[in-house]
Design a protein around this motif. Structure first.
Motif, short mmCIF file in Angstrom:
data_model
loop_
_atom_site.label_atom_id
_atom_site.label_comp_id
_atom_site.label_asym_id
_atom_site.label_seq_id
_atom_site.Cartn_x
_atom_site.Cartn_y
_atom_site.Cartn_z
N SER A 35 0.99 -1.26 -0.07
CA SER A 35 0.00 -0.12 0.16
C SER A 35 0.78 1.16 -0.10
CB SER A 35 -0.90 -0.17 1.01
OG SER A 35 -0.34 0.52 2.18
N ARG A 96 -0.82 -5.47 -6.78
CA ARG A 96 -1.94 -4.87 -6.03
C ARG A 96 -1.23 -3.83 -5.08
NH1 ARG A 96 -4.93 -5.50 -0.52
NH2 ARG A 96 -6.23 -4.02 -0.66
N SER A 98 -1.70 0.79 -3.68
CA SER A 98 -2.75 1.76 -3.53
C SER A 98 -2.17 2.95 -3.88
CB SER A 98 -3.35 1.92 -2.26
OG SER A 98 -2.39 2.41 -1.23
N THR A 138 -5.95 -0.19 -5.34
CA THR A 138 -6.70 0.14 -4.19
C THR A 138 -6.98 1.42 -4.11
OG1 THR A 138 -6.04 -1.93 -3.17
CG2 THR A 138 -7.31 -0.27 -1.72
N TYR A 140 -8.13 3.40 -1.64
CA TYR A 140 -8.05 3.80 -0.37
C TYR A 140 -7.74 2.83 0.59
CZ TYR A 140 -9.20 6.22 4.07
OH TYR A 140 -8.92 6.80 5.57
N HIS A 141 -6.37 2.98 1.06
CA HIS A 141 -5.90 1.96 2.00
C HIS A 141 -5.34 3.12 3.27
CE1 HIS A 141 -3.73 -2.11 2.19
NE2 HIS A 141 -3.61 -1.69 3.50
N ASN A 185 -9.72 -0.60 1.48
CA ASN A 185 -9.04 -1.68 2.03
C ASN A 185 -9.61 -2.00 3.35
OD1 ASN A 185 -7.09 -3.89 1.99
ND2 ASN A 185 -6.33 -2.42 3.87
#
Ligand code: NOJ
Length: 509
Positions: A35, A96, A98, A138, A140-141, A185
């Motif tokens: 993230s 993955r 963010s 993502t 918003y982490h 997340n």
């Protein structure tokens, strides 16, 4: 090679030789995750605004285990090419990560767009695509722009509109290159731990502000999903939310503990899962009943759990193309007396304080026999993964599930045999859930690509397939044994009976 290494290799290889080979379909995806806050650093560079985690870790050094902050983290803002080279070496098909809201919109609002931020994420995404790695982004982490926190953050209903504005900026700019999006997340963690516990923003209002946060996150997710459908469906992307679920096993066979465990599941995964995934939508009845009842007893005129309008229920229901699941561990659940009423040991007075924990009416423990890791909450319980997957399958009509996080922290060191064992055991459990039980799982993400800033634990907990040497001036990344293992899984789609330990650890080529 030293005798010790030969010994370890032989022991690990022979343990694999005994197990029958388990393979995943060719279409199954393997990837790694991270993230923004935990890796990027550059917290105030190139126009980035302050986030709640910047503020919180600067102002509350004593609360962070090793008194650190994420100002530099793994410096991935500058070293993203090195990271992507490592991802490429793993042979996984997606990454993955963010986007930091405050790097795109420094004040959180769309009247000021930070072009450097946009450029940065284009560069990251382009590099990934060049290497044949798909970005899964993502939105918003956990790193809310601090200026939005001044308005009450996720407890202020206006935040849902601001989130949709932000999501639209992301889709406008990156929608042509990214086709898998996760809105949020682990809302359970950033709402309950952020507004009811020790995480940023540190509101510590369990049973009140955490419910307000959850409510607005659900509205924001639903609104963003419908905005995508209305304005961007031509992109043919997949939009999802990532929910976390520890498996919650009744501590005993008593009816009370069985019921407490199910209620605790409804209060954790169900809090967000029921409104989005269930046939009827809205909060789980068990949550609604307990919080309404307790609020009444406590003298409130309104339930501490807010109410959706019928239009909101409909908007949120089925707002997903797939479900993201984060799973790490298991807890044992016991009923606590009368749900909300605890007798204080000191005064003997009945404590009816509003709190999430009192509303759940259950107490969570872990068995001392379960293997420990470097995170106090994370015990190795692979069978719990299969049970969690089956519970989701049975409770929500077998939705398409993507495992967006699973991983483990251990001490520093490249010969991380324990991490290899964890990944292997958890993957076998996922394999059983798919091929023996029919769970609809189509991807797995190891958390994390490399060691990084583990929130309140600072740099003390290491989850990486790649070790980060925080003492070296260039934050050297080195592949662990687990990177070689996971790479074999990703390339062959099979959990190996034995695997090739020769992994190219030269980060310069
Ligand atoms: C879940 C969170 O999404 C991630 O940020 C965190 O590092 C891992 N769990 C491990 O605790």
């Amino acid at each position: 090679m030293s005798l010790l290494i030969v010994f370890i290799l032989t022991a690990v290889i022979s343990s694999y030789a005994a197990t029958p080979k388990q393979c995943f379909d060719n279409t199954f995806h393997f990837g790694v995750g991270s993230s923004a806050l935990q890796t990027e650093g550059a917290w105030n560079l190139s126009g980035k605004g302050e986030s709640i985690w910047d503020r919180y870790s600067h102002d509350n050094q004593d609360l962070v285990f090793d008194h650190t902050n994420a100002d530099v983290a793994t410096d991935s803002y500058h070293k993203y090419k090195d990271d992507i080279r490592n991802i490429k070496k793993l042979g996984v098909t997606f990454y993955r990560f963010s986007i930091a809201w405050s790097r795109i919109l420094p004040t959180g609002l769309i009247d000021e767009i930070n072009e450097d931020g946009i450029k940065h994420y284009h560069a990251v995404i382009d590099e990934l695509l060049k290497e044949g790695i798909k970005p899964m982004v993502t939105m918003y982490h956990w790193d809310l722009p601090q200026s939005l926190q001044e308005l009450g953050g996720w407890t202020n209903p206006i935040i849902a509109d601001y989130f949709v504005d932000y999501a639209r900026v992301l889709l406008q700019n990156f929608g042509g290159k990214v086709n898998t999006w996760v809105t949020f997340n682990e809302p359970y963690s950033f709402c309950h731990d952020g507004y009811g516990g020790l995480y940023a923003p540190g509101t510590r209002s369990s049973g009140r502000h955490d419910y307000l946060c959850g409510h607005n996150v659900l509205r924001a997710h639903g609104m963003a999903f419908r905005m995508y459908e209305k304005e961007f469906s031509h992109l043919k992307a997949s939009v999802s939310i990532t929910l976390n679920m520890s498996w919650l096993e009744p501590a005993t066979t008593s009816v009370d503990d069985q019921a407490a465990a199910e209620r605790a599941r409804q209060f954790s995964f169900g809090w967000f899962g029921h409104p989005i995934l269930s046939k009827d939508g809205d909060y789980p009845p068990a949550m609604r009943e307990a919080i309404n009842r307790n609020s009444r007893i406590q003298g409130f005129n309104h339930s501490r759990l807010p109410t959706f309008t019928p239009e909101e229920v409909a908007m949120i229901k089925k707002s997903y193309h797939f479900v993201g699941l984060n799973h790490y561990t298991t807890f044992l659940v016991r009923l606590i007396l009368a749900g909300i009423c605890k007798v204080s040991k000191r005064s003997g007075i009945i404590d009816t304080k509003p709190s999430y924990e009192n509303d759940v009416g259950a107490i969570l423990r872990q068995s001392p026999t379960w293997p420990k890791t470097n995170s106090s909450w994370l015990k190795v319980v692979p069978w719990g993964f299969r049970k969690a997957l089956n519970w989701i399958k049975n409770t929500y009509n077998n939705p398409r599930l993507f495992i967006t996080e699973n991983g483990v922290s251990y001490e520093a060191g490249l010969q991380d045999v324990k991490r290899v064992n964890y990944i292997e055991a958890y993957l076998r459990s996922v394999h059983d859930a798919i091929y023996k039980d029919g769970c609809n799982v189509f991807g797995y993400t190891y958390w994390s690509l490399m060691d990084n800033y583990e929130w309140m634990r600072g740099y003390s907990e290491r989850f990486g397939l790649f070790e980060v040497d925080y003492k070296s001036s260039n934050l050297t990344r080195s592949a662990r044994l687990s990177a070689a293992f996971y790479s074999t899984v990703a390339r062959t789609k099979c959990i190996p009976d034995n695997f090739n330990y020769n992994f190219n650890n030269d980060t310069n080529n």
